[in-house]
Design a protein around this motif. Structure first.
Motif, short mmCIF file in Angstrom:
data_model
loop_
_atom_site.label_atom_id
_atom_site.label_comp_id
_atom_site.label_asym_id
_atom_site.label_seq_id
_atom_site.Cartn_x
_atom_site.Cartn_y
_atom_site.Cartn_z
N ALA A 59 17.31 4.84 -5.80
CA ALA A 59 17.75 6.26 -6.21
C ALA A 59 17.81 6.57 -7.64
O ALA A 59 17.77 5.84 -8.27
CB ALA A 59 19.22 6.23 -5.46
N ASP A 60 17.27 7.83 -7.94
CA ASP A 60 17.36 8.11 -9.67
C ASP A 60 18.61 8.59 -9.72
O ASP A 60 19.39 8.39 -9.05
CB ASP A 60 16.33 9.51 -9.78
N GLN A 61 18.86 9.11 -10.96
CA GLN A 61 20.14 9.51 -11.51
C GLN A 61 21.09 10.46 -10.50
O GLN A 61 22.02 10.53 -10.72
CB GLN A 61 20.11 9.84 -12.97
N ASN A 62 20.23 11.49 -9.97
CA ASN A 62 20.86 12.40 -9.24
C ASN A 62 21.25 11.84 -7.78
O ASN A 62 21.73 12.69 -6.93
CB ASN A 62 20.13 13.66 -9.43
N GLY A 63 20.90 10.71 -7.53
CA GLY A 63 21.35 10.18 -6.25
C GLY A 63 20.22 10.53 -5.13
O GLY A 63 20.35 10.17 -3.99
N VAL A 64 19.11 11.15 -5.51
CA VAL A 64 18.01 11.31 -4.72
C VAL A 64 17.26 10.54 -4.49
O VAL A 64 16.54 9.79 -5.43
CB VAL A 64 17.14 12.74 -5.23
N GLU A 65 16.71 10.06 -3.22
CA GLU A 65 15.94 9.05 -2.78
C GLU A 65 14.41 9.46 -3.15
O GLU A 65 14.01 10.49 -2.52
CB GLU A 65 16.18 8.60 -1.27
N PRO A 66 13.56 8.53 -3.74
CA PRO A 66 12.24 8.88 -3.98
C PRO A 66 11.53 8.75 -2.60
O PRO A 66 12.05 8.06 -1.50
CB PRO A 66 11.78 7.86 -4.83
N GLU A 67 10.32 9.45 -2.61
CA GLU A 67 9.54 9.28 -1.46
C GLU A 67 9.03 7.96 -1.18
O GLU A 67 9.00 7.20 -1.93
CB GLU A 67 8.47 10.38 -1.54
N ALA A 68 8.90 7.54 0.14
CA ALA A 68 8.51 6.09 0.46
C ALA A 68 7.00 6.05 -0.32
O ALA A 68 6.40 6.67 -0.34
CB ALA A 68 8.11 6.01 2.04
N VAL A 69 6.90 4.72 -0.85
CA VAL A 69 5.90 4.16 -1.56
C VAL A 69 5.06 3.30 -0.73
O VAL A 69 5.42 2.46 -0.23
CB VAL A 69 6.19 3.75 -2.79
N ALA A 70 3.82 3.66 -0.42
CA ALA A 70 3.05 2.68 0.57
C ALA A 70 2.69 1.44 -0.06
O ALA A 70 1.96 1.73 -1.21
CB ALA A 70 1.79 3.52 0.88
N ALA A 71 2.96 0.63 0.32
CA ALA A 71 2.22 -0.76 -0.25
C ALA A 71 0.70 -0.96 0.13
O ALA A 71 0.58 -0.28 1.02
CB ALA A 71 3.18 -2.16 0.33
N GLU A 72 0.27 -1.49 -0.70
CA GLU A 72 -1.15 -1.92 -0.78
C GLU A 72 -1.34 -2.78 0.80
O GLU A 72 -0.51 -3.74 0.80
CB GLU A 72 -1.82 -2.60 -1.78
N PRO A 73 -2.49 -2.24 1.76
CA PRO A 73 -2.61 -3.26 2.72
C PRO A 73 -3.26 -4.58 2.19
O PRO A 73 -3.97 -4.66 1.31
CB PRO A 73 -3.58 -2.31 3.44
N PRO A 74 -2.92 -5.57 3.16
CA PRO A 74 -3.59 -6.78 2.62
C PRO A 74 -5.19 -6.75 2.79
O PRO A 74 -5.41 -6.07 3.65
CB PRO A 74 -2.94 -8.13 3.65
N LYS A 75 -5.82 -7.38 1.88
CA LYS A 75 -7.23 -7.43 2.10
C LYS A 75 -7.76 -8.10 3.42
O LYS A 75 -6.97 -9.19 3.69
CB LYS A 75 -7.79 -7.90 0.65
N ALA A 76 -8.73 -7.46 3.90
CA ALA A 76 -9.23 -7.87 5.05
C ALA A 76 -10.21 -9.38 4.77
O ALA A 76 -10.80 -9.36 3.92
CB ALA A 76 -10.16 -7.13 6.04
N ARG A 77 -10.24 -10.43 5.58
CA ARG A 77 -10.74 -11.65 5.09
C ARG A 77 -12.17 -11.45 5.89
O ARG A 77 -12.23 -10.83 7.04
CB ARG A 77 -10.09 -12.62 6.02
N LYS A 78 -13.12 -12.24 5.41
CA LYS A 78 -14.44 -12.13 6.03
C LYS A 78 -14.22 -13.09 7.16
O LYS A 78 -13.79 -14.04 7.28
CB LYS A 78 -15.60 -12.79 5.06
N PRO A 79 -15.17 -12.92 8.27
CA PRO A 79 -14.99 -13.69 9.58
C PRO A 79 -15.73 -15.13 9.37
O PRO A 79 -16.69 -15.31 8.53
CB PRO A 79 -15.90 -13.13 10.59
N ARG A 80 -15.23 -16.14 9.60
CA ARG A 80 -15.86 -17.28 9.58
C ARG A 80 -17.10 -17.64 10.17
O ARG A 80 -17.23 -17.05 11.28
CB ARG A 80 -14.82 -18.54 9.90
N VAL A 81 -18.07 -18.25 9.57
CA VAL A 81 -19.32 -18.49 10.03
C VAL A 81 -19.17 -19.93 10.68
O VAL A 81 -19.05 -20.96 9.86
CB VAL A 81 -20.50 -18.36 9.23
N ARG A 82 -19.56 -20.14 11.95
CA ARG A 82 -19.58 -21.21 12.65
C ARG A 82 -20.74 -22.01 12.49
O ARG A 82 -21.76 -21.47 12.65
CB ARG A 82 -19.19 -21.27 14.20
N LYS A 83 -20.76 -23.31 11.93
CA LYS A 83 -22.21 -23.96 11.95
C LYS A 83 -22.48 -24.52 13.29
O LYS A 83 -21.72 -25.03 14.12
CB LYS A 83 -21.82 -25.01 10.86
N THR A 84 -23.68 -24.52 13.66
CA THR A 84 -24.14 -25.03 14.83
C THR A 84 -25.04 -26.26 14.79
O THR A 84 -25.28 -26.76 13.83
CB THR A 84 -25.07 -23.83 15.70
#
Length: 97
Positions: free
Chosen positions: A72-97
């Motif tokens: 909360a700031d000095q006036n007691g007002v809550e700030p708007e929700a801050v979106a966290a960065e989404p986790p990075k997507a991983r590349k799919p694993r390549v299976r060896k044949t």
């Protein structure tokens, strides 16, 4: 037998001899009686060897950054929700044949 056990048997046999009034010629009987008593005591007591525990370091679970904390700031007002960065997507694993 170890020296400690022999000494304990010797002391117990002497106590038995004194309790019976110091009779002559019964030293072997007192010794065997003391020996049975001491060996029964030592068999009832388990060995108490130290136990060593292996403690592993805690495992790091994620590489994600911590989410932003709302305050909360000095006036007691809550700030708007801050979106966290989404986790990075991983590349799919390549299976060896």
């Amino acid at each position: 037998m170890t020296v400690d056990v022999d000494q304990r048997i010797r002391d117990r046999a002497y106590a038995i001899w004194l309790d019976e009034g110091c009779p002559e010629g019964r030293d072997a009987e007192h010794w065997f009686q003391a020996e049975r008593a001491i060996l029964a005591e030592t068999a009832a007591i388990p060995d108490r060897s130290p136990v060593m525990a292996v403690v592993k370091a805690p495992r790091k679970t994620t590489n994600a950054r911590p989410k932003a904390v709302k305050t909360a700031d000095q006036n007691g007002v809550e700030p708007e929700a801050v979106a966290a960065e989404p986790p990075k997507a991983r590349k799919p694993r390549v299976r060896k044949t």
